[in-house]
Design an enzyme around this catalytic site. Structure first.
Site, PDB file in Angstrom:
ATOM      1  N   HIS A  67      -5.356   5.057  10.415  1.00  0.00           N
ATOM      2  CA  HIS A  67      -4.982   3.719  10.878  1.00  0.00           C
ATOM      3  C   HIS A  67      -5.801   3.240  12.075  1.00  0.00           C
ATOM      4  CE1 HIS A  67      -1.627   3.896   8.132  1.00  0.00           C
ATOM      5  NE2 HIS A  67      -1.164   4.991   8.714  1.00  0.00           N
ATOM      6  N   SER A 115      -1.478   6.790   3.799  1.00  0.00           N
ATOM      7  CA  SER A 115      -0.534   5.928   4.493  1.00  0.00           C
ATOM      8  C   SER A 115      -1.015   4.492   4.428  1.00  0.00           C
ATOM      9  CB  SER A 115      -0.421   6.394   5.953  1.00  0.00           C
ATOM     10  OG  SER A 115       0.422   5.540   6.697  1.00  0.00           O
ATOM     11  N   GLU A 141      -4.258  -2.397   4.963  1.00  0.00           N
ATOM     12  CA  GLU A 141      -5.158  -1.252   4.882  1.00  0.00           C
ATOM     13  C   GLU A 141      -4.450  -0.042   4.320  1.00  0.00           C
ATOM     14  OE1 GLU A 141      -3.457   0.996   8.446  1.00  0.00           O
ATOM     15  OE2 GLU A 141      -4.827   1.632   6.866  1.00  0.00           O
TER      16      GLU A 141
END
Length: 216
Positions: A67, A115, A141
């Protein structure tokens, strides 16, 4: 309720690198019907509007490492929903240090989680018996992550996948085909070994149910 950028660590990698180590891999960025460590459950169809908007704009969600928006590692080649969750197929950019490092970690099974990062539109969720069910997600994303919240939702290698399928009753020959080319590879046997295929289809169904149970 509206999140800025929220992450869900609820998917897993399925390694499928080409023999030339092109950096291509696939997996699931999110899994349906599974209550995660945040108490949320992503519902089937939650990504439909977002993926349609990406398609209309000619874009796809960004591929990141953990992330970190300053650390893209490649690009997604395919992002779509299926009956299991959010399927993704992408390629690490091996012309960059971050991409090379990511490819090495994924290929060696050091990192096996996935994730998503997203925004939750107004009305995109509801509470049901203590669970927040997410029905509309604006997907930004999909990341490769080291520690997914759903620790059991991972397949670390083709060898592990073969072992898993064999344990559920799939013949080794068919299990190897699945690991190498996906369940569709079994169709190659339809005209040559009907008994093997029948046994394989029964075992595959059991395997999918087993995987689904393990992600709850």
């Amino acid at each position: 309720m509206k999140f800025d950028t929220t992450t869900k660590q609820s998917g897993f990698l399925r390694l499928k690198f080409a023999s030339d180590q092109s950096g291509v891999f696939e997996g699931y960025g999110a899994i349906y019907g599974n209550v995660d460590s945040y108490g949320d459950m992503i519902m089937p169809g939650a990504f439909a509007k977002s993926l349609a908007a990406h398609k209309a704009a000619g874009t796809l969600p960004v591929m990141l490492w953990g992330h970190d928006s300053s650390r893209p590692i490649g690009r997604w080649l395919e992002v779509r929903e299926d009956s299991f969750g959010l399927f993704v197929r992408g390629q690490c950019n091996l012309e960059t240090t971050a991409g090379k490092d990511a490819q090495a970690h994924i290929a060696n099974g050091d990192v096996t989680g996935m994730s998503i990062g997203y925004r939750l539109p107004d009305g995109g969720w509801h509470r049901d018996e203590g669970v927040t069910k997410l029905t509309e997600i604006d997907l930004k994303e999909v990341s490769v992550v080291a520690i997914p919240a759903n620790d059991r939702a991972r397949v670390t290698s083709k060898a592990d996948l073969v072992d898993l399928l064999i344990k559920t009753g799939l013949p080794r020959a068919a299990a190897s085909k699945v690991a190498a080319g996906g369940f569709s590879a079994l169709s190659q046997n339809l005209h040559t070994d009907d008994e093997l295929v029948k046994a394989a289809l029964v075992a595959v169904n059991a395997s999918l149910k087993n995987l689904e149970r393990n992600t709850r």
